[in-house]
Design an enzyme around this catalytic site. Structure first.
Site, short mmCIF file in Angstrom:
data_model
loop_
_atom_site.label_atom_id
_atom_site.label_comp_id
_atom_site.label_asym_id
_atom_site.label_seq_id
_atom_site.Cartn_x
_atom_site.Cartn_y
_atom_site.Cartn_z
N CYS A 5 0.84 -1.21 0.00
CA CYS A 5 0.00 0.00 0.00
C CYS A 5 0.87 1.26 0.00
O CYS A 5 1.80 1.38 0.81
CB CYS A 5 -0.92 0.00 1.22
SG CYS A 5 -1.90 1.50 1.40
N CYS A 54 0.06 3.08 3.67
CA CYS A 54 0.51 2.56 4.97
C CYS A 54 1.46 1.37 4.85
O CYS A 54 1.85 0.81 5.87
CB CYS A 54 -0.69 2.20 5.82
SG CYS A 54 -1.59 0.73 5.22
N CYS A 86 -5.87 -1.82 -0.24
CA CYS A 86 -5.18 -2.14 1.00
C CYS A 86 -6.11 -2.90 1.95
O CYS A 86 -7.27 -2.52 2.14
CB CYS A 86 -4.68 -0.85 1.66
SG CYS A 86 -3.82 -1.14 3.21
N CYS A 132 -6.02 -0.12 5.39
CA CYS A 132 -6.60 1.22 5.37
C CYS A 132 -7.58 1.44 4.22
O CYS A 132 -8.15 2.53 4.07
CB CYS A 132 -5.49 2.28 5.31
SG CYS A 132 -4.63 2.35 3.71
N CYS A 159 5.28 -12.53 -14.97
CA CYS A 159 6.02 -13.24 -16.02
C CYS A 159 6.18 -12.44 -17.30
O CYS A 159 7.21 -12.52 -17.97
CB CYS A 159 5.37 -14.59 -16.31
SG CYS A 159 3.67 -14.50 -16.93
N HIS A 188 1.26 -17.65 -19.90
CA HIS A 188 2.60 -17.58 -19.33
C HIS A 188 3.56 -17.17 -20.44
O HIS A 188 3.25 -17.33 -21.63
CB HIS A 188 3.02 -18.92 -18.71
CG HIS A 188 4.27 -18.82 -17.89
ND1 HIS A 188 4.44 -17.86 -16.92
CD2 HIS A 188 5.43 -19.55 -17.88
CE1 HIS A 188 5.62 -18.00 -16.35
NE2 HIS A 188 6.25 -19.02 -16.92
N ASP A 211 13.27 -20.07 -18.17
CA ASP A 211 12.21 -19.33 -17.48
C ASP A 211 12.84 -18.50 -16.36
O ASP A 211 13.21 -19.03 -15.32
CB ASP A 211 11.18 -20.30 -16.89
CG ASP A 211 9.92 -19.58 -16.40
OD1 ASP A 211 10.05 -18.45 -15.88
OD2 ASP A 211 8.82 -20.15 -16.52
#
Length: 446
Positions: free
Chosen positions: A225, A228, A255, A258, A281, A308, A325
């Site tokens: 976040c 926060c 979040c 918050c 990816c 992917h 990968d």
């Protein structure tokens, strides 16, 4: 970014130790300039390797001082300017002092701010490709044509020059050579069953994968976040035009503490990705493919229609394409998606600046079953489109290059005809992403 300021991107203790050693090296030479021992830094030295060469910006600072790379060591030539060496040393001390006084942040002067703004504009400046024109009525075939068009970006020299500044090539080569020697000794003893055709390039591929995964790029399921720093969860896609300035996809994550929203842009622009160094990816494979091309390797950006993306690199020694990968830090385990991730592959297409190839058959152990899932176009139309696109892209290549690519393609087609069975490595589940994220995608076995 100023070369010396690159050091400040390291953790505080790493930065302070690197600057201490760089200052000490310069001072020792300035006190005794004719002492060749002081002018020579062995890469095998654990302190030099671990605390300068492996530190982001460390090699750059040595080169700025005047040191030259001589494979196993770096040396400051006798005709190098001692004034330049002294100037760099004093700049390092100045940056170090500002760093300490400002608790890790060096304040910008107005001139610095203007320079930074100019660099920011340069960062977000997109590399322009020739316009793309629709080629096929079939949506899937047209997507393939567009991706093949975009794949030319990895051959852009400006992008490769920038990537070259980021890759610790010298250290990767040292590591690869050491590992190759170990492997060769094991082969002579009969302790290894690995192919005798393994070359330095093959070992370098492994080193680049490892560095990219562990030191360069960061995986992001959901960003922390902005308000926060607590954990967030995906909420929706943004339609805010301000957020969509440099990408057409911006995720909004809410979040859990918050309730504030944090944007997570999904960038395709490689200039931006080399700065942000984070994503999933798509971002990983896009950037890693560029780095492979920067290393001078024939490389392909591989897109799996079941969501992917990864890279293939052509091994000169083994005379075949290796599956790589970067998200998983794995090489040559092509059946892992089907056997370890539970993916039902259908279309897997590989793209490069001069080639396009249907490589689906490398990533499945059941060719007949896969054929039943390929319904986006006829096999004949797909083959015809790939031939047309490949022929058009290669028409301006030299005759010798064309012959080489045809020979390599024929060898690959013969390889793809053989249905292989998964081994133990292929059966491992996914490691990138949180467990919850992997389970939600059905890519993790419990």
């Amino acid at each position: 970014m100023d070369i010396i300021s690159k050091l400040q991107r390291n953790p505080k203790d790493v930065y302070q130790e690197a600057t201490r050693l760089l200052i000490k090296i310069a001072e020792n030479i300035l006190k005794d300039p004719l002492n060749q021992k002081l002018r020579t830094l062995q890469k095998s030295n654990a302190t030099i390797s671990g605390k300068i060469l492996n530190v982001f910006g460390g090699v750059d600072c040595l080169l700025l001082m005047g040191f030259q790379d001589r494979n196993s060591f770096l040396t400051l030539p006798v005709d190098a300017s001692l004034e330049k060496l002294k100037e760099v040393k004093e700049d390092i001390i100045k940056y170090q002092k500002l760093y300490i006084e400002n608790n890790g942040a060096v304040p910008q002067t107005s001139a610095d701010a203007v320079t930074q703004q100019d660099k920011s504009e340069e960062l977000i400046k997109k590399i322009e490709l020739p316009p793309f024109h629709k080629k096929y009525d079939n949506k899937f075939l047209n997507e393939i044509a567009y991706r093949f068009h975009i794949a030319q970006i990895h051959d852009n020299k400006d992008l490769q020059d920038r990537a070259r500044e980021l890759i610790p090539i010298s250290q990767l080569e040292v590591n690869a050579l050491e590992n190759l020697r170990v492997l060769q000794k094991e082969m002579k003893k009969g302790d290894s069953t690995d192919d005798l055709e393994v070359t330095l390039q093959d070992m370098l591929i492994l080193e680049l994968l490892n560095w990219f995964k562990n030191d360069f790029f960061t995986w992001v399921d959901s960003p922390p976040c902005e308000n926060c720093k607590s954990a967030t969860k995906f909420s929706h896609m943004s339609d805010d035009v301000n957020l969509l300035k440099y990408t057409d996809r911006v995720e909004m994550h809410r979040c859990q503490a918050c309730n504030a929203l944090t944007p997570f842009p999904r960038y395709n622009d490689l200039n931006i990705l080399m700065a942000t160094r984070k994503g999933r990816c798509g971002e990983w494979a896009n950037c890693f493919t560029l780095f492979c091309r920067t290393m001078g390797w024939d490389s392909r950006h591989v897109i799996d229609e079941t969501d992917h993306v990864w890279t293939e690199v052509y091994s000169i020694g083994q005379k075949r394409w290796l599956h790589c990968d970067p998200c998983e830090n794995v090489c040559d385990t092509p059946l892992m998606y089907e056997s370890g991730w539970n993916k039902q592959v259908s279309y897997v297409i590989a793209y490069s600046g001069e080639e396009i190839q249907d490589v689906t058959w490398r990533y499945t152990s059941n060719h007949k079953e896969v054929l039943t899932r390929r319904t986006k176009c006829t096999e004949g139309d797909l083959m015809k489109a790939l031939l047309e696109l490949r022929s058009e892209r290669q028409k301006n290549l030299s005759e010798s290059r064309k012959k080489y690519l045809v020979k390599r393609l024929l060898d690959e087609l013969c390889e793809l005809l053989v249905e292989k069975k998964p081994n133990d490595k292929d059966k491992k589940g996914r490691s990138s992403g949180s467990l919850a994220w992997r389970l939600a995608r059905g890519e993790q076995k419990l």
